[in-house]
Design an enzyme around this catalytic site. Structure first.
Site, PDB file in Angstrom:
ATOM      1  N   GLU A 131       0.823  -1.200   0.000  1.00  0.00           N
ATOM      2  CA  GLU A 131       0.000   0.000   0.000  1.00  0.00           C
ATOM      3  C   GLU A 131       0.866   1.263   0.000  1.00  0.00           C
ATOM      4  O   GLU A 131       0.592   2.231  -0.716  1.00  0.00           O
ATOM      5  CB  GLU A 131      -0.909   0.013   1.241  1.00  0.00           C
ATOM      6  CG  GLU A 131      -1.846  -1.184   1.333  1.00  0.00           C
ATOM      7  CD  GLU A 131      -1.269  -2.335   2.161  1.00  0.00           C
ATOM      8  OE1 GLU A 131      -2.038  -2.947   2.912  1.00  0.00           O
ATOM      9  OE2 GLU A 131      -0.040  -2.598   2.048  1.00  0.00           O
TER      10      GLU A 131
ATOM     11  N   CYS B 188      -2.291  -3.882   7.247  1.00  0.00           N
ATOM     12  CA  CYS B 188      -1.882  -4.128   8.625  1.00  0.00           C
ATOM     13  C   CYS B 188      -2.262  -2.943   9.510  1.00  0.00           C
ATOM     14  O   CYS B 188      -2.329  -1.800   9.060  1.00  0.00           O
ATOM     15  CB  CYS B 188      -0.385  -4.398   8.700  1.00  0.00           C
ATOM     16  SG  CYS B 188       0.648  -3.023   8.157  1.00  0.00           S
TER      17      CYS B 188
ATOM     18  N   CYS C   1      -0.070   0.118   7.818  1.00  0.00           N
ATOM     19  CA  CYS C   1      -0.567   0.614   6.534  1.00  0.00           C
ATOM     20  C   CYS C   1      -1.909   1.328   6.679  1.00  0.00           C
ATOM     21  O   CYS C   1      -2.232   2.215   5.881  1.00  0.00           O
ATOM     22  CB  CYS C   1      -0.687  -0.541   5.536  1.00  0.00           C
ATOM     23  SG  CYS C   1       0.915  -1.173   4.991  1.00  0.00           S
TER      24      CYS C   1
ATOM     25  N   ARG D 207      10.071 -24.676  -5.696  1.00  0.00           N
ATOM     26  CA  ARG D 207      11.329 -24.600  -4.948  1.00  0.00           C
ATOM     27  C   ARG D 207      11.705 -23.157  -4.637  1.00  0.00           C
ATOM     28  O   ARG D 207      12.325 -22.866  -3.614  1.00  0.00           O
ATOM     29  CB  ARG D 207      12.459 -25.259  -5.740  1.00  0.00           C
ATOM     30  CG  ARG D 207      12.402 -26.776  -5.787  1.00  0.00           C
ATOM     31  CD  ARG D 207      13.560 -27.316  -6.588  1.00  0.00           C
ATOM     32  NE  ARG D 207      13.568 -28.764  -6.651  1.00  0.00           N
ATOM     33  CZ  ARG D 207      14.454 -29.465  -7.343  1.00  0.00           C
ATOM     34  NH1 ARG D 207      15.407 -28.830  -8.026  1.00  0.00           N
ATOM     35  NH2 ARG D 207      14.406 -30.777  -7.358  1.00  0.00           N
TER      36      ARG D 207
ATOM     37  N   THR E 108      17.189 -40.797  -1.297  1.00  0.00           N
ATOM     38  CA  THR E 108      17.096 -40.001  -2.524  1.00  0.00           C
ATOM     39  C   THR E 108      18.391 -39.254  -2.797  1.00  0.00           C
ATOM     40  O   THR E 108      18.853 -39.176  -3.939  1.00  0.00           O
ATOM     41  CB  THR E 108      15.918 -39.016  -2.420  1.00  0.00           C
ATOM     42  OG1 THR E 108      14.688 -39.755  -2.353  1.00  0.00           O
ATOM     43  CG2 THR E 108      15.870 -38.087  -3.625  1.00  0.00           C
TER      44      THR E 108
ATOM     45  N   ASP F 227      19.839 -40.426  -6.308  1.00  0.00           N
ATOM     46  CA  ASP F 227      19.583 -39.482  -7.401  1.00  0.00           C
ATOM     47  C   ASP F 227      20.582 -38.335  -7.477  1.00  0.00           C
ATOM     48  O   ASP F 227      20.638 -37.634  -8.484  1.00  0.00           O
ATOM     49  CB  ASP F 227      18.169 -38.890  -7.263  1.00  0.00           C
ATOM     50  CG  ASP F 227      17.078 -39.946  -7.378  1.00  0.00           C
ATOM     51  OD1 ASP F 227      17.381 -41.056  -7.854  1.00  0.00           O
ATOM     52  OD2 ASP F 227      15.932 -39.652  -6.987  1.00  0.00           O
TER      53      ASP F 227
ATOM     54  N   LEU G 183      18.590 -29.773  -5.895  1.00  0.00           N
ATOM     55  CA  LEU G 183      17.552 -29.128  -5.080  1.00  0.00           C
ATOM     56  C   LEU G 183      17.597 -27.610  -5.142  1.00  0.00           C
ATOM     57  O   LEU G 183      17.231 -26.926  -4.186  1.00  0.00           O
ATOM     58  CB  LEU G 183      17.607 -29.589  -3.620  1.00  0.00           C
ATOM     59  CG  LEU G 183      17.429 -31.095  -3.378  1.00  0.00           C
ATOM     60  CD1 LEU G 183      17.382 -31.388  -1.887  1.00  0.00           C
ATOM     61  CD2 LEU G 183      16.183 -31.640  -4.062  1.00  0.00           C
TER      62      LEU G 183
ATOM     63  N   ARG H 100      15.901 -23.530 -10.699  1.00  0.00           N
ATOM     64  CA  ARG H 100      16.571 -23.059 -11.905  1.00  0.00           C
ATOM     65  C   ARG H 100      15.524 -22.610 -12.916  1.00  0.00           C
ATOM     66  O   ARG H 100      14.570 -23.327 -13.205  1.00  0.00           O
ATOM     67  CB  ARG H 100      17.447 -24.175 -12.493  1.00  0.00           C
ATOM     68  CG  ARG H 100      18.497 -24.646 -11.492  1.00  0.00           C
ATOM     69  CD  ARG H 100      19.369 -25.754 -12.014  1.00  0.00           C
ATOM     70  NE  ARG H 100      18.674 -27.009 -12.243  1.00  0.00           N
ATOM     71  CZ  ARG H 100      18.402 -27.904 -11.299  1.00  0.00           C
ATOM     72  NH1 ARG H 100      18.704 -27.657 -10.044  1.00  0.00           N
ATOM     73  NH2 ARG H 100      17.803 -29.029 -11.605  1.00  0.00           N
TER      74      ARG H 100
ATOM     75  N   LEU I 198       9.725 -42.426   2.019  1.00  0.00           N
ATOM     76  CA  LEU I 198       9.510 -41.213   2.813  1.00  0.00           C
ATOM     77  C   LEU I 198       8.078 -40.724   2.667  1.00  0.00           C
ATOM     78  O   LEU I 198       7.452 -40.314   3.650  1.00  0.00           O
ATOM     79  CB  LEU I 198      10.487 -40.128   2.386  1.00  0.00           C
ATOM     80  CG  LEU I 198      10.373 -38.786   3.113  1.00  0.00           C
ATOM     81  CD1 LEU I 198      10.526 -38.953   4.608  1.00  0.00           C
ATOM     82  CD2 LEU I 198      11.392 -37.785   2.576  1.00  0.00           C
TER      83      LEU I 198
END
Length: 352
Positions: A46, A70, A79, A179, A191, A195, A199, A202, A296
């Protein structure tokens, strides 16, 4: 309000622990000023819109804002005070402040001073924008979100010879956007070892790195120098989480020598996820995206340890010998939203 939402999303993932908020001022039905909250500690949407206007609003000016203004003093002034000082006489709000101690109070203060307030414009969309913030401010615990990419039959691996990527490029791009939204990402030790993920998020605007958790109860990743999470440019963002009772001095010394942070939690196997979430709350990590394999995923679902689900489902079948990611656990999903991401379906909603 749609334009205000677009503005809010320009700060995607950069405002934690604050919400994303966008604001638009119109005069005569035309946009004359815009603003959004860029990051915590900087002016709110605002105030940014009023600064962009650079003068007193016209008599017919309307402020459109995605979240209730707020009304308390934090790192920046309220605000509500800025709105009243500006002379604005009409405010249109998308979603109310989710904090039970504040919800609606800012609107009451505006109305008490003669400001016309319209609520609920694109309310669901405005509220959904701040999924992580809403959970944190109401419960004081991090939002733990489970993300899986599966086949139609619930498998997380494909038959031999069909490659590794289950979902299409559009879904993979969407995951990188998630992410960027979440302050932290978590994977299991299995994992991480199988793999070797990065993480990171991109995209066209470069690479960002959230906090990266390796959930490794017995510290079996110790000594694995070739993992991206342990050797890339963002290695200081990696935290290995295990049970203190399983921590060997030699393992802890190896992580320390490699510059890898360790959380050695106090508790037993059954309390592991709960104690980890409590530590995240203490560290003000308000949301974690759990990118889970089948073990998991089924474990956190069975334990009732996750709050939200992102299930990407590709129109193909998986390895018939592989386990199903939910292992027969009932999935009571509230506020279920479905969408098409390329050829894949995305199912998302609150769990429990």
């Amino acid at each position: 309000m749609r334009r205000a939402l677009e503005l809010a999303r320009q700060a995607w993932g950069r405002t934690h622990p604050n919400p994303m908020v966008g604001a638009v001022i119109t005069e005569g039905g035309k946009i004359v000023a815009e603003g959004f909250h860029a990051k915590a500690g900087e002016p709110h949407a605002e105030v940014m819109a009023l600064r962009a206007l650079g003068r007193k609003p016209a008599a017919d000016a309307v402020l459109h804002v995605t979240l209730e203004p707020c009304c308390t003093h934090g790192r920046t002034p309220p605000c509500v005070d800025a709105i009243l000082a500006s002379g604005l006489r009409t405010v249109v709000v998308g979603a109310r402040d989710p904090n039970p101690a504040h919800a609606g109070h800012g609107l009451e203060l505006l109305r008490a001073k003669g400001v016309a307030v319209v609520e609920g414009v694109l309310g669901e969309e405005c509220a959904a924008l701040n999924l992580i913030f809403n959970h944190w401010i109401i419960r004081g615990t991090p939002l733990l979100a489970l993300k899986v990419a599966s086949t139609l039959d619930g498998k997380l691996t494909l038959p031999a010879g069909q490659g590794r990527a289950i979902t299409g490029p559009e879904s993979q791009t969407y995951v990188h956007r998630l992410r960027r939204l979440f302050p932290a990402i978590a994977v299991s030790a299995d994992t991480a070892l199988a793999d070797n993920p990065r993480l990171t998020s991109r995209g066209d605007d470069g690479e960002t790195c959230p906090v990266r958790f390796v959930l490794d109860r017995h510290f079996k990743t110790a000594g694995h120098t070739g993992l991206n999470l342990f050797q890339d440019a963002h290695r200081t963002r990696t935290i290995v989480v295990g049970l203190g009772s399983s921590a060997k001095k030699s393992d802890l010394a190896w992580y320390e020598a490699e510059g890898i942070k360790v959380w050695a939690l106090v508790g037993d196997e059954d309390a592991f996820l709960k104690v980890w979430a409590e530590r995240c709350a203490q560290e003000k990590i308000i949301g974690v995206l759990i990118e889970a394999g089948p073990r998991l995923a089924s474990a956190v679902l069975a334990a009732g340890s996750v709050d939200y689900l992102y299930a990407f489902v590709a129109p193909r079948t998986g390895d018939p010998e592989a386990p199903c990611w939910h292992d027969g656990v009932a999935l009571p999903v509230g506020g279920l939203r479905t969408s098409l991401i390329g050829v894949d379906a995305l199912y998302q909603g609150h769990l429990g």
